[in-house]
Structure formats: structure tokens, C-alpha cells
Design a protein around this motif. Structure first.
Motif, PDB file in Angstrom:
ATOM      1  N   GLU A  64       0.903  -1.176   0.171  1.00 42.55           N
ATOM      2  CA  GLU A  64       0.109  -0.038   0.083  1.00 42.55           C
ATOM      3  C   GLU A  64       0.739   1.115   0.212  1.00 42.55           C
ATOM      4  N   SER A  65       2.097   1.166   0.669  1.00 36.14           N
ATOM      5  CA  SER A  65       3.008   2.295   0.805  1.00 36.14           C
ATOM      6  C   SER A  65       3.534   2.624  -0.438  1.00 36.14           C
ATOM      7  N   ILE A  66       3.920   1.515  -1.205  1.00 35.51           N
ATOM      8  CA  ILE A  66       4.554   1.723  -2.694  1.00 35.51           C
ATOM      9  C   ILE A  66       3.616   2.294  -3.568  1.00 35.51           C
ATOM     10  N   ILE A  67       2.401   1.985  -3.541  1.00 35.90           N
ATOM     11  CA  ILE A  67       1.407   2.710  -4.395  1.00 35.90           C
ATOM     12  C   ILE A  67       0.946   4.138  -3.994  1.00 35.90           C
ATOM     13  N   ARG A  68       0.909   4.300  -2.549  1.00 32.62           N
ATOM     14  CA  ARG A  68       0.489   5.632  -1.993  1.00 32.62           C
ATOM     15  C   ARG A  68       1.647   6.648  -2.425  1.00 32.62           C
ATOM     16  N   ASP A  69       2.794   6.198  -2.104  1.00 29.73           N
ATOM     17  CA  ASP A  69       4.146   7.134  -2.158  1.00 29.73           C
ATOM     18  C   ASP A  69       4.534   7.174  -3.999  1.00 29.73           C
ATOM     19  N   ASN A  70       3.888   6.502  -4.686  1.00 29.75           N
ATOM     20  CA  ASN A  70       4.131   6.317  -6.314  1.00 29.75           C
ATOM     21  C   ASN A  70       5.584   5.921  -6.157  1.00 29.75           C
ATOM     22  N   LEU A  71       6.105   4.818  -5.699  1.00 29.02           N
ATOM     23  CA  LEU A  71       7.393   4.600  -5.714  1.00 29.02           C
ATOM     24  C   LEU A  71       7.594   3.821  -7.069  1.00 29.02           C
ATOM     25  N   LEU A  72       8.761   3.997  -7.886  1.00 31.38           N
ATOM     26  CA  LEU A  72       9.027   3.231  -9.189  1.00 31.38           C
ATOM     27  C   LEU A  72      10.232   2.324  -8.933  1.00 31.38           C
ATOM     28  N   PRO A  73      10.263   1.612  -9.988  1.00 31.92           N
ATOM     29  CA  PRO A  73      11.262   0.614 -10.156  1.00 31.92           C
ATOM     30  C   PRO A  73      12.716   1.274  -9.844  1.00 31.92           C
ATOM     31  N   GLY A  74      13.409   0.865  -8.992  1.00 35.60           N
ATOM     32  CA  GLY A  74      14.851   1.553  -8.608  1.00 35.60           C
ATOM     33  C   GLY A  74      14.690   2.250  -7.461  1.00 35.60           C
ATOM     34  N   ALA A 121      16.641  -2.644   0.249  1.00 38.69           N
ATOM     35  CA  ALA A 121      15.207  -3.255  -0.368  1.00 38.69           C
ATOM     36  C   ALA A 121      15.031  -1.989  -1.468  1.00 38.69           C
ATOM     37  N   PHE A 122      14.731  -2.561  -2.698  1.00 40.83           N
ATOM     38  CA  PHE A 122      14.425  -1.756  -3.843  1.00 40.83           C
ATOM     39  C   PHE A 122      13.504  -2.141  -4.524  1.00 40.83           C
TER      40      PHE A 122
END
Length: 256
Positions: free
Chosen positions: A25-35, A78-79
Motif C-alpha cells: 500500500e505504501s508503494i502505491i501511495r508514495d508512487n514508488l517506481l522501479p529502482g 530493498a529496492f
């Protein structure tokens, strides 16, 4: 509280699974991208009020799922990773590994989806895409010289449809079609069929493909759907006939 109510109470989820979902959920919320890098283990432990070993287990689960990669050493951590289509298909194939899967099962979906994916590709396919399709047909428009070429021809027949799907504007539809094509390459009975030394009649299938290419050039969606539907039905009939012939070869002769 009655025993019935106690039995109906849902089982408590593992803390590791809760953390996995929270990180997603945090990956989506924070708009994290590959890398992009996730917070350090100690920071995640504080955020989720969990022990480092629990956080480490959650990160390992995400790595197995292909969502992150864990690097060690200076600058490690972790990336966010890129989930390739090949890996996604491999993971999904593992689910079906021990299940009874038939040619008819696969074509039940191909007959429904391949016409849709071809129509959805009309607006995107370009001169390069049409050239790829013609080049693939040239791989199998003649009898093979040996077993290696025979195998390459059967794979190229499926790659023709993979190229069509690649130009679809529906990423989910394209993925499912690519998955079905991969299953046909990997299914044991299909491999046995593809390796048979007997000549394969391809003229009808190739005619469907040339007609499909021309209909796509004209952007004639109705013709594309009709041609691909007929093509898939013909392909299924041919595969099932070859499968039946293959099975007959292994049935012992009771008169022997």
C-alpha cells in the motif's frame, strides 16, 4: 459464546502478511517506481511496531513475489523491482503445474480472447509490426529440413500471435494471451505433438494469417474478429486431431 460462533471467527492473519500488505500500500501511495529504495529495516520495524526478523521475513516475501530486490553491502537495501512479463507468467504457470490442463482448456480461452486482442491491436500496429508478422510466416511456410527447424517453426507459429498481442491497447488482455501461448509451448502433450516427424499441413493456417494481416491493415475490426475466430477454431481442431493420433500410437494392440 457458543461453539458455532467461535468456529465462525476468522483466523488471525500472520503479522508478516499484514506488513507485506502495508508495504504494498505504501508503494502505491508514495508512487514508488522501479529502482526506488524502501526505508531501512530498522525504520520499517519502528513504523510497523514489529521485530526486525518479522520485517525481514516480510521483505523476503516481497522479493519472492518479484516486487522488490534486496541488495547487500554498502548502499544495499530493498529496492522496487520491475516484474517482467516472463517472470509473471512463470509464477502463474507454477500454480497450474500440478493441475490437469488440456489443449481444449487452453483453446476454450484462446477462441474467446485472441479475436479480442487482435481487434484491440488494430490502432497500434505499425509497419514494423506487419513486417515482423511476415518474417515469422516465412519461418514456417515450407517443410523443415530437420528436427531443430521443425521445432523452431512450431514456436514461430505461436510467436505470430504473441506479436499481434504485443500491439494491444489492453495490457491485461495481452498478458493473458501471452500466457496461453506460453502454456502451449510448455504443455507436455503439445511438446510431443510439435516434435512429431510427420509433415504438418500449414497452408490453411497461413492463409488465415495473411487475411488477418490485410484486415488489420484496412482496420476492419469485424473482419479481423471473424478471421481470428475461424483461425483459432481451425487451430484447435488440428491440435486435437494430432493429439488423438498421438494417443493412438501409444495404445497397445490387443491382437498383438
Amino acid at each position: 459464546m457458543s461453539s458455532e460462533l467461535q468456529e465462525a471467527k476468522p483466523a488471525r492473519r500472520k503479522r508478516t502478511d499484514e506488513i507485506v500488505d502495508a508495504i504494498k500500500e505504501s508503494i502505491i501511495r508514495d508512487n514508488l517506481l522501479p529502482g526506488d529504495r524502501l526505508p531501512q529495516e530498522k525504520d520499517l520495524a519502528i513504523r510497523f511496531a514489529a521485530g526486525k526478523s518479522t520485517v525481514r521475513e516480510a521483505l523476503k516475501s516481497l522479493e519472492v513475489q518479484g516486487l522488490i530486490c534486496i541488495k547487500t553491502g554498502p548502499g544495499g537495501g530493498a529496492f522496487i523491482d520491475t516484474m517482467t512479463e516472463t517472470r509473471a507468467i512463470s509464477l502463474l504457470s507454477n500454480y497450474l503445474f500440478t493441475r490437469q490442463l488440456s489443449i481444449a482448456n487452453i483453446y476454450a480461452l484462446r477462441k474467446a480472447l485472441e479475436p479480442l486482442v487482435a481487434v484491440s491491436a488494430i490502432g497500434n500496429i505499425d509497419a514494423g509490426g506487419f513486417e515482423q508478422l511476415h518474417q515469422l510466416i516465412a519461418v514456417y511456410d515450407h517443410e523443415p529440413a530437420d528436427d531443430a527447424e521443425r521445432w523452431a517453426q512450431r514456436m514461430a507459429e505461436l510467436d505470430f500471435h504473441a506479436v499481434v498481442a504485443r500491439y494491444s491497447d489492453n495490457v491485461l488482455l495481452a498478458f493473458i494471451c501471452h500466457f496461453l501461448q506460453r502454456l502451449l509451448k510448455d504443455l507436455a502433450v503439445c511438446k510431443d505433438i510439435y516434435q512429431r516427424p510427420e509433415p504438418v499441413e500449414r497452408s490453411v493456417g497461413i492463409d488465415y494469417q495473411y487475411r488477418l494481416i490485410e484486415a488489420m491493415r484496412r482496420k476492419d475490426a469485424q473482419a479481423v474478429a471473424r478471421i481470428m475466430t475461424d483461425h483459432m477454431q481451425h487451430a484447435e481442431n488440428a491440435m486435437l486431431e494430432l493429439e488423438a493420433t498421438l494417443e493412438e500410437r501409444f495404445i497397445p494392440d490387443s491382437n498383438a
